[in-house]
Design a protein around this motif. Structure first.
Motif, short mmCIF file in Angstrom:
data_model
loop_
_atom_site.label_atom_id
_atom_site.label_comp_id
_atom_site.label_asym_id
_atom_site.label_seq_id
_atom_site.Cartn_x
_atom_site.Cartn_y
_atom_site.Cartn_z
N ARG A 30 0.83 -1.20 0.00
CA ARG A 30 0.00 0.00 0.00
C ARG A 30 0.87 1.26 0.00
N GLU A 31 0.35 2.31 -0.61
CA GLU A 31 0.99 3.61 -0.53
C GLU A 31 -0.08 4.69 -0.50
N VAL A 32 0.21 5.77 0.19
CA VAL A 32 -0.72 6.89 0.27
C VAL A 32 -0.68 7.65 -1.04
N LYS A 33 -1.84 7.82 -1.65
CA LYS A 33 -1.93 8.54 -2.92
C LYS A 33 -2.16 10.03 -2.67
N ASP A 34 -3.31 10.36 -2.10
CA ASP A 34 -3.61 11.76 -1.86
C ASP A 34 -4.68 11.85 -0.78
N PRO A 35 -4.64 12.91 0.00
CA PRO A 35 -5.65 13.08 1.03
C PRO A 35 -6.92 13.69 0.45
#
Length: 303
Positions: free
Chosen positions: A245-250
């Motif tokens: 998993r990776e954070v894309k955008d808030p």
């Protein structure tokens, strides 16, 4: 001192987490409470309300000054359930407090949170409960901030227990508390509502030297008569693929008076929660008109 109220503490970061230890120290230091602890024996972040169903839990007593404490192999919801069952402790706590979590739990992240689930499990069992999270930011926060966060929550905990004693505390909700990064200079308590903020996630493929070789099919293990052919087919498959998993955008909720908004502004947010989130009224109205038409169409098409 036998008439002191009892508080059960749990969390999702594990029984050795500094947030839980700071909370227990703060509660014990008041000398006002009997403190019980039942928390996961390892980190169980973002497990939501997962429970252990088919297998027994392993439970081990742990030394924490001033408290009776156990580490369990289950989830936060398991730990709360066990802690209030009278199977582990001789009495049921008056209040369950879950935390202090490393990282805030606002908006839709409440659904993922094991910390919130620890409090929600108590709510399912008609016990007052609170989840507590601290907005940890790397490079700004320190372990000492957990102590400040715990001390900032003591007045709320004391006030809740007073209302419980007076039989005036609401039974149809539990509380979710989030503390700002600069907790030492917080702007005070603020009653908020759960917003819709969330960090949207994506996936990326990663590589590793420990991929574990070839993937064998279930059929290979189950059908001995076809084992040779099946193994030959499996051997041509690529190595296991690894994705992380990776954070894309808030997604920042634009609605006012929400938990995320006020934590970012420096307030200690206090958000009443229930077990379920109902759909908004516009969506409900749509389905009120839509479902009868579906039923009518199904009846007509069957002719």
């Amino acid at each position: 001192m036998e008439n002191r109220p009892t508080i059960l503490v749990t969390n999702d970061d594990g029984i050795d987490a500094p947030g839980l230890r700071a909370l227990v120290r703060a509660l014990v230091s008041t000398q006002h409470y009997n403190v019980q602890v039942c928390a996961p024996d390892s980190e169980k972040s973002a497990v939501s309300h997962c429970i252990t169903w088919r297998h027994p839990l392993t439970v081990k007593q742990v030394h924490i000054d001033g408290a009776t404490a156990f580490a369990a192999s289950g989830t936060p919801a398991d730990c709360t359930s066990l802690g209030i069952s009278k199977a582990l402790f001789p009495s049921i706590a008056d209040l369950v407090v879950s935390g202090i979590n490393m990282g805030s739990n606002c908006g839709y992240h409440i659904i993922y949170s094991g910390t919130v689930a620890g409090a929600r499990e108590a709510f399912f069992n008609d016990l007052p409960s609170v989840s507590i999270s601290y907005e940890w930011v790397g490079g700004k926060s320190s372990v000492d901030d957990y102590t400040l966060a715990a001390e900032a929550c003591l007045p709320i905990i004391s006030a809740i227990l007073a209302e419980i004693r007076n039989q005036a505390y609401p039974q149809k909700c539990f509380l979710n508390i989030d503390l700002p990064t600069d907790v030492a200079n917080n702007k005070g308590y603020r009653l908020t509502k759960q917003g819709k903020s969330i960090y949207r996630m994506g996936w990326k493929q990663v590589t590793s030297d420990m991929q574990g070789g070839k993937m064998l099919s279930t059929m290979t293990m189950e059908a001995n008569s076809e084992a040779s052919a099946e193994t030959e087919t499996s051997a041509t498959l690529p190595d296991n693929l690894l994705f992380k998993r990776e954070v894309k955008d808030p997604y920042i909720d634009k609605e006012v008076d929400t938990d995320y908004q006020y934590v970012q502004e420096g307030y200690i947010t206090v958000t009443p929660l229930a077990a379920l989130s109902r759909a908004d009224s516009d969506s409900y109205a749509f389905f009120q008109n839509w479902l009868p038409s579906v039923a009518e169409h199904a009846s007509t098409s069957s002719l």
